[in-house]
Each structure stands twice: as C-alpha cells, then as structure tokens.
Design an enzyme around this catalytic site. Sequence first.
Site, PDB file in Angstrom:
ATOM      1  N   HIS A 163     -24.750  93.225  -9.554  1.00  0.00           N
ATOM      2  CA  HIS A 163     -25.753  92.176  -9.728  1.00  0.00           C
ATOM      3  C   HIS A 163     -26.753  92.722 -10.730  1.00  0.00           C
ATOM      4  CE1 HIS A 163     -24.578  91.504  -5.426  1.00  0.00           C
ATOM      5  NE2 HIS A 163     -24.643  90.231  -5.775  1.00  0.00           N
ATOM      6  N   GLU A 294     -17.477  82.215  -5.576  1.00  0.00           N
ATOM      7  CA  GLU A 294     -17.129  82.984  -4.369  1.00  0.00           C
ATOM      8  C   GLU A 294     -17.539  82.213  -3.118  1.00  0.00           C
ATOM      9  OE1 GLU A 294     -18.250  87.156  -4.415  1.00  0.00           O
ATOM     10  OE2 GLU A 294     -18.428  87.144  -2.230  1.00  0.00           O
ATOM     11  N   HIS A 337     -15.559  86.623   4.307  1.00  0.00           N
ATOM     12  CA  HIS A 337     -16.014  85.237   4.202  1.00  0.00           C
ATOM     13  C   HIS A 337     -14.925  84.295   4.740  1.00  0.00           C
ATOM     14  CE1 HIS A 337     -18.888  86.292   0.594  1.00  0.00           C
ATOM     15  NE2 HIS A 337     -19.149  86.971   1.700  1.00  0.00           N
ATOM     16  N   ASP A 405     -16.256  94.990  -1.848  1.00  0.00           N
ATOM     17  CA  ASP A 405     -17.558  94.471  -1.415  1.00  0.00           C
ATOM     18  C   ASP A 405     -17.716  94.902   0.049  1.00  0.00           C
ATOM     19  OD1 ASP A 405     -19.902  93.157  -1.104  1.00  0.00           O
ATOM     20  OD2 ASP A 405     -19.185  91.184  -1.714  1.00  0.00           O
TER      21      ASP A 405
HETATM   22  C1  XUL Z   1     -22.398  88.285  -0.095  1.00  0.00           C
HETATM   23  C2  XUL Z   1     -21.440  88.643  -1.152  1.00  0.00           C
HETATM   24  C3  XUL Z   1     -22.012  88.961  -2.495  1.00  0.00           C
HETATM   25  C4  XUL Z   1     -21.174  88.542  -3.654  1.00  0.00           C
HETATM   26  C5  XUL Z   1     -21.820  88.785  -4.986  1.00  0.00           C
HETATM   27  O1  XUL Z   1     -21.818  87.976   1.125  1.00  0.00           O
HETATM   28  O2  XUL Z   1     -20.260  88.713  -0.928  1.00  0.00           O
HETATM   29  O3  XUL Z   1     -22.252  90.324  -2.539  1.00  0.00           O
HETATM   30  O4  XUL Z   1     -19.937  89.176  -3.651  1.00  0.00           O
HETATM   31  O5  XUL Z   1     -23.052  88.188  -5.099  1.00  0.00           O
HETATM   32 CO    CO Z   2     -18.582  89.281  -2.069  1.00  0.00          CO
END
Ligand code: XUL
Ligand code: CO
Length: 502
Positions: A163, A294, A337, A405
């Site tokens: 980021h 995403e 997710h 991640d």
């Molecule tokens: C949050 C998430 C983020 C994205 C990038 O749950 O997954 O870190 O991958 O903004």
């Molecule tokens: Co993510």
Amino acid sequence: MKGRGLLLFSTILVLCSCNGEQQAAGKEEERLVADMTCGLDATAAGGNTYGTDCKGLYDMHSNSEFFPEIPYVKYEGPASDNPLSYKWYNAEEVILGKKMKDWLRFSIAFWHTFRGDGGDPFGSPTKQWRWEDGTNSLAMASKRMQINFEFLKKLGVERWCFHDRDIAPEGSTIEESNANLDHIIALAKQLQEGTSIRPLWGTAQLFKHPRFMHGAATSPDIRVYAYAAAQVKKAMEVTHELGGENYVFWGGREGYQTLLNTDLKKELDHMATFLQSAASWKKKLGFKGNLLLEPKPQEPTKHQYDWDAATTMGFLQNYGLAGKNNREYKLNLECNHATLSGHSCHHELEMARIYGMLGSVDANTGDAQTGWDTDQFLTDVREATLIMLSVIKNGGLAPGGFNFDAKLRRESVDVEDLFIAHILGMDTLARGLRNAAKLLQEGRLTKLVDERYSTFNSPLGEAIEAGKVEFEDLEKHALEWGEPPLFSGKQELAEMILSSYI
Ligand code: XUL
Ligand code: CO
C-alpha cells in the site's frame, strides 16, 4: 554465543544508523544499496540465484545484513528437518511444463511482514523488531525498504506487494505524501536494479485515515471522492514506475453500516465511475498490467459492496467494466475473504476462472473457530491442492501470483518466525501444486466428472448447449423418455480419489 555476539553487533549498528535525519539516511541508503543490488539476477538460472561473488559481498559486509543469522533458504527435500529450508518448493523444478516458481509466483505483503506489530483490539504491539526505532519517519521507511529486499533475496522470492502508506509516511498534504512516496520509490528502484524483483501489485490505502470513514469512492463527500482519486492516481503511477504487474483495489470502506443513511444506487454508481476513471488513467500511463478488485464481504464495514467473486463480477458486468469487450478488470481473490463470505477458496477461484476473471490470489487462511479475518499463513495441504487444481486449469496466474497477505500470530516475536511462516506457506502451496498436477495427469477425477455429464454428449445435448432447442422439442423428448432413472453422484468416491493424492 558467537551468533549472539554478531546479532548484538549488527543490532547496535542498525540502531545507530536509523535515527538520523534524511541526509544521514541518504548516506546509509547509498552504502546499503551498493551491497544489496547483488541478488536475484534476472538472467541467472538456479533456485536462489546468488552468484558466489554476491555471497562474498554479503560476507564481507555481513554487518550490513539485517538478518545475519538467517541463511539463504534452499530446497532440501521432504526429509529435511531444517526449518529454514524448503521441503516441497523447488523453484526451478519443472511440473507440467512450467517451473514451480512460474506456477506459484510468490509475493510478500509489505504491510504484514514489515508493518505488522502484533497489536490487537485488546493489546499493545508485541513485535520489537531490532531494526525499528519507534518512528514513522522517512529514514525508518527507507530502512524497511532495504530490509524488504534482503528478506526477499534470502527467501528467493521475486515479488512483493504494497500500500502507498505502508511503504512511505503520509504527509500533512497530498503534495507532501507524494514527495515521501517518491523518495521511497526511488530507493526501491535502486534496490531492484540488476535483480528480477518487482512488485506483483501496488495499491492505495483508502481505509485507515479518518477522512475515509464513510468510504473513499463511495463517500457521500465529493472532496473525499476527489482525494481518493488523487491518491489512486499516484499509487498507480508509482506501481507502474517500479514495473509492477498489477494494481489492486480493496474497498475496505466501500460499503455501509446502515442502509438508513445510505443511497445505495448513488454509491454503486460512484464506485463504477471511479473505476472507469482508473481504467482511463491506466491507458494514459501506458500501464499494461491488470486492474484487480479484491472481494471481501465485511470487516471493517457491515456490508462491503465487493461481497464475493460472483457479486463483484456482476457489478463489473453491470457497469461495462468487464466481460467480452472489456478485460480491464479481473479479481484478486483472498482465501480468508472467501470463507468469510461463506464459500471455500476453491469455490471463489473456480467462479472467477470459468469466466476468465481469475487475476491473482491473496494466499492466506482463516480459523474455523474464529469468525473474522485472521490472515494466517496457509498450512492445509488439502485446501492448497484444491487451489492449485483451479490454478493449473487456469494455465497459471501470470501476471498475477500468490501474495502472502498473512501475518504472524501476536505471540510470534522472533525474526526467524517471519521466515518460517513464509517457508511454510510456500511449501504448502508447492505441495498442493505437486498433488494437483498428479491428480489432473492421472485423470480419475476428470473422468468421474465427465461421466456425470455424459448424457449431454449427444446431438441433442450439443444443440441444447448451443441454445438452439425450444421447450416444445424438449417436451417431446421428455414424453418419449419417461421417468429418468436415478444414478449416483459418486461424492464419496470423488473424496476418496482426492484424499489419495494428499
Ligand atoms: C484486507 C486485505 C487488504 C488487501 C489490500 O482484508 O486483504 O490487505 O489485500 O488492500
Ligand atoms: Co488481501
């Protein structure tokens, strides 16, 4: 004892050099860049492709290493009990015509690995990394970037994700934030020179600052909409500048807390116009990578608009942002997710794959007993095998990849934990790749599925699939055939076949 002495020595050096002003940081950067441009060579062959000269350089300046006690991680095979070795991931080994490293295209998530502090809503940070000086200064940001490159090289990983705000401190104005970012990007550009290390993707952090509390592209305030646009414009620019391969949008605050104060239609329309502008900026920049959305169903909002793969693809389709004539947007799917939205990671990957929308994967996992995004490293070989089944059927993920991640647990506070976590995640997916390749090659599951649909392998079946048969014709067939016989779905057999490859 000797190791500890070296550790202390390098700790003192690191600490001494990290609290200086920008000028001092500049000098330190120059020296370290000279040491660290050695490493993953774009043209060299071999697993961790460090020439002997490079190794010598590291040895000569070992006090400039941030991880002096960690060796270059190598493949040692499944029998090895060395935690700092790969048991299943053998970068150069060819599987189904492609090197393992090209199937897997691993990436490190800067925010977890170098900004994760172990804090949670109930407790203070637990990580006391020896290189951190407790500030969010530009000098500290520079040091972290150097550490990022050393970490990547030691693991033999060629990609990383970021980021804008986790690599460079936010200033008090957009101009100041952009200048900070430019400083760090210039350093990253120097560090990546002569290596094959590049960002897998970049993104803008549009969820942490209070200005984004009502959303970014979906904020009811036009000034926030514009601020977010300016931030994304810059983040896309620097991702492109570093040769990043994709750009990601995770709409953490693009959702609502209550419908009572929300104009749902307006917010979705705004999100679409924002993404249209991003696609147009991509063209102006000459950026060739994919733009990726995403999905995540909730957290931090009660309802996030990009709920899951199917919802997100429907949204893109509805606004003309994806589909046959517009391939601008694809998906970056995150396993944790997926489970939060009530699906498996395999389900999400398959949904995207069948419509040509599988862009990249955030490789992590949740906890079956915990209802939130725990962002753990993937360790389940069965899950990894299913994920790799989708990826192989997709012909790989490029220009996407597997981004970790994922974060260390709050209680994991040793530097070696950072390495072990990534090694475990990489080995799990590598093992999944080996299993899935064998499963597909031997074809038992494919045969079972094909047989299940075999009645459609007929002239009538083909005509139905081509959309050429009307209800009147089908009625004639139904009357002629009478009651269809019952037959088995063979679920247990399918599960038995899968288990035999794990
Ligand atoms: C949050 C998430 C983020 C994205 C990038 O749950 O997954 O870190 O991958 O903004
Ligand atoms: Co993510």
